[in-house]
Design a protein around this motif. Structure first.
Motif, PDB file in Angstrom:
ATOM      1  N   ARG A 358       0.825  -1.208   0.000  1.00 14.30           N
ATOM      2  CA  ARG A 358       0.000   0.000   0.000  1.00 14.30           C
ATOM      3  C   ARG A 358       0.856   1.255   0.000  1.00 14.30           C
ATOM      4  N   PHE A 359       1.918   1.254   0.824  1.00 15.07           N
ATOM      5  CA  PHE A 359       2.789   2.433   0.892  1.00 15.07           C
ATOM      6  C   PHE A 359       3.645   2.564  -0.371  1.00 15.07           C
ATOM      7  N   GLU A 361       2.508   1.781  -3.360  1.00 17.80           N
ATOM      8  CA  GLU A 361       1.578   2.311  -4.365  1.00 17.80           C
ATOM      9  C   GLU A 361       1.252   3.780  -4.123  1.00 17.80           C
ATOM     10  N   SER A 362       1.259   4.196  -2.846  1.00 22.24           N
ATOM     11  CA  SER A 362       0.957   5.598  -2.538  1.00 22.24           C
ATOM     12  C   SER A 362       2.174   6.507  -2.679  1.00 22.24           C
ATOM     13  N   HIS A 364       4.619   6.593  -0.507  1.00 18.86           N
ATOM     14  CA  HIS A 364       5.227   6.856   0.805  1.00 18.86           C
ATOM     15  C   HIS A 364       6.532   6.063   0.981  1.00 18.86           C
TER      16      HIS A 364
END
Length: 649
Positions: A358-359, A361-362, A364
């Motif tokens: 998730r990070f 893809e974002s 971060h």
């Protein structure tokens, strides 16, 4: 005393980083300090780089106007190799006599153990090495009853290698009574152990621990050696001081710790990271000097992780998170608490991988092939009803994680060394030759087993053609291994050994066949994400490559993301709790450690401090739901993000 200019610091920065303006004020203060002091440094503070800058500056001023030389001691060969790799080409004088840069073991061997052994026994020791020491004992056949007694003990290795001999009048003939339960000096086990130790010592076969014994004995019987060594080394730097065992610490202090010491000694490290072997240290031998410098800025940690790590410091120290994105922007990722149940603890690492994805893809966590993702745990021993590393990752294998000292095969010698170091590879190849010769019963004309030095000298004097051929082959084999062509190197070395053994008529490789043909379990190193996922300590959920390992194994490392898996350690005493989540709940909430805190709490703090201080971006901590509810539910939501482990989607 030396004076360091801004220009000299800029020169060092250019060599180390290719630019100037890198060192902050704290590191500049240390670089300019030449008096005896301690440097306490937080994780990721760049302390070793600051030491390298000092050494580069020293090189430019050699020979020293005030006389004397430079001594640099570190704990491991890997640490010394790193220093050598980075600055050796810029410091030709510093890496040559009369200066010395090496491990604490090599220093003690060179300047204390070997000279004193020669003084006492009128000959040089044959070898200081645990492997040769153990082989020698096995070949000299201890009694069957003693071998049976020893094999049934859980502290077998400790008895063989760490039992201490007594003072100069009885060296080699007795043991301290408080090290092991061998207090009955008339017992057959005591007498047999005594015979074995005495035989090894008198025949010049020493284990690493024996070197320290001889070193202490040298300083006691000939006190002038201390001033001789002090006069030789004007500046002494001890890196990773917290990793020194108590006897290593003591020998350094006896040599250089006196207020009247002629040397200026600087001890460098982080007392909060003093963990080793299978436990964290119960006692901390490192007593700080009156003059202490600190490096508080961590270039590894961002502020949110640094705040958690600071609260876990057993010896309080400010930890300032300086990590930012390459563009200079803050890294905005809270530490995450992963809350699991008995029914889904095997899904914790999967949940961790989902977070990383998730990070990624974002944005971060920048996506890169160089990113490192690890899941770490303190305890590894399987035990019913007590959460350990295998509860989270069933296939975890301690044997696959850590290479052994006594390599079981020729192939192991080629793989289990620093694969980037020509010197390390060459040393291991020669050590494998010595192992083959020992198995084949080949000895020097003196009756002693060969060392690398005596073997090469023997060949040079008696078989100059073979000597030249071996030197050329060593170079070629090292090149093959540097290029990761271990298979070709292994085949060629086996072929060479077939002819090599013929130099000793009547000797053969028959007895060495099992050693030559055995397969190294780590010989095939995973090169791809898919291959890594098939190894016992790797997995790849959601396409995220994760290594599962221990806290001890990652000490000194930097990760992109780290998952700390809580585990059972020692049964609760005085209601301390059995898991890090119980013992460290107050510290995770920002409450100072109680003055009467139990040792188990202090041990847990050290382990968590090391484990939590690895990641540059994402820190996760896996905690059972019951312990979360009873101990950590009140954690500051501004500091921690709570995620419940869910089934795989």
């Amino acid at each position: 005393m030396l004076v360091v200019t801004d220009e000299q610091i800029h020169t060092a920065e250019n060599i180390l980083f290719g630019k100037t303006g890198v060192f902050d004020d704290d590191r500049k203060t240390f670089i300019r300090e030449w008096h005896t002091c301690d440097l306490q440094a937080v994780p990721g503070s760049g302390k070793t780089t600051a030491l390298l800058a000092k050494l580069l500056i020293l090189e430019a001023q050699l020979p020293l106007k005030e006389g004397g030389n430079v001594l640099v001691i570190s704990h491991t060969n890997a640490a010394v190799e790193e220093i050598r790799h980075i600055i050796a080409k810029h410091c030709p004088r510093l890496f040559a006599e009369p200066h010395f840069i090496g491990t604490i073991q090599s220093f003690v061997d060179r300047f204390l153990a070997v000279p004193y052994y020669v003084h006492k026994f009128k000959k040089r020791p044959v070898r200081i090495d645990d492997e040769v020491y153990q082989e020698y004992q096995e070949h000299h056949k201890p009694s069957r009853s003693f071998q049976h007694w020893l094999n049934n003990r859980t502290d077998k290795e400790k008895i063989l290698f760490k039992s201490r001999l007594l003072d100069q009048d009885t060296i080699g003939y007795a043991f301290t009574s408080d090290e092991f339960p061998l207090k009955n000096k008339n017992a057959s086990s005591y007498l047999e152990l005594l015979r074995i130790k005495k035989d090894c010592l008198e025949n010049g076969i020493l284990c690493f621990e024996d070197a320290y014994l001889l070193g202490f004995e040298y300083m006691q019987s000939i006190p002038s050696i201390k001033s001789i060594i002090q006069k030789r080394f004007r500046y002494v730097f001890v890196d990773e001081m917290q990793d020194m065992d108590s006897h290593q610490y003591d020998i350094i202090e006896q040599l250089f710790g006196d207020p009247t010491c002629l040397s200026q000694i600087q001890r460098i490290g982080d007392r909060n990271q003093s963990i080793f072997n299978d436990e964290s240290k119960l006692s901390d031998p490192w007593v700080p000097r009156s003059s202490i410098l600190q490096l508080n800025g961590s270039h590894r940690l961002h502020p949110q992780v640094a705040a958690v790590v600071q609260n876990l410091a057993l010896h309080p120290i400010a930890v300032n998170g300086l990590r930012r994105t390459p563009q200079g922007m803050p890294i905005d990722i809270k530490p995450h608490l992963l809350v699991y149940k008995d029914s889904n603890k095997h899904l914790v690492i999967n949940q961790y991988a989902q977070l990383i994805k998730r990070f990624n893809e974002s944005g971060h966590i920048p996506q890169s092939d160089k990113n490192v993702y690890k899941a770490i745990c303190w305890t590894t021993k399987k035990e019913e009803g007590r959460v350990r590393i295998n509860d989270f990752h069933q296939s975890y294998s301690k044997e696959a994680e850590k290479p052994q000292i006594n390599y079981p095969s020729l192939e192991s010698y080629l793989h289990l060394c620093n694969q980037e170091s020509f010197a390390s590879i060459r040393k291991n190849i020669l050590n494998s030759f010595l192992r083959v010769l020992r198995i084949a019963g080949v000895k020097h004309s003196s009756g002693q087993v060969f060392t690398k030095r005596t073997l090469l000298k023997f060949l040079q004097n008696t078989n100059p053609d073979t000597y030249k051929e071996l030197k050329l082959k060593l170079y070629q084999w090292c090149c093959l291994i540097l290029n990761r062509d271990h298979a070709s190197a292994l085949t060629q070395i086996k072929a060479f050994l077939t002819n090599f053994i013929s130099l000793w008529p009547g000797k053969s490789l028959i007895g060495a066949r099992p050693f030559l043909n055995a397969v190294c379990p780590l010989s095939v190193k995973p090169a791809t994400t898919e291959a890594k996922a098939k190894s016992p300590n790797h997995c790849c959920p959601h396409g995220i490559p994760i290594e599962v390992t221990t806290v001890h194994a990652v000490k000194g490392q930097t990760h992109t993301a780290t998952l700390y898996l809580e585990s059972f350690y020692q049964k609760s005493i005085k209601k301390t709790g059995n898991y890090e989540s119980e013992r460290l709940a107050p510290q995770l909430k920002g409450i100072a450690l109680a003055s009467d805190a139990h040792e188990y709490i202090k041990q847990s703090m050290k382990m968590a401090y090391v484990g939590f201080s690895r990641p540059t971006h994402l820190l996760c901590f896996a905690v059972h739901e019951s312990r979360y509810q009873s101990h950590l539910k009140e954690l500051n939501s501004e500091s921690w993000e709570v995620v419940y482990v869910e089934p795989v989607s």
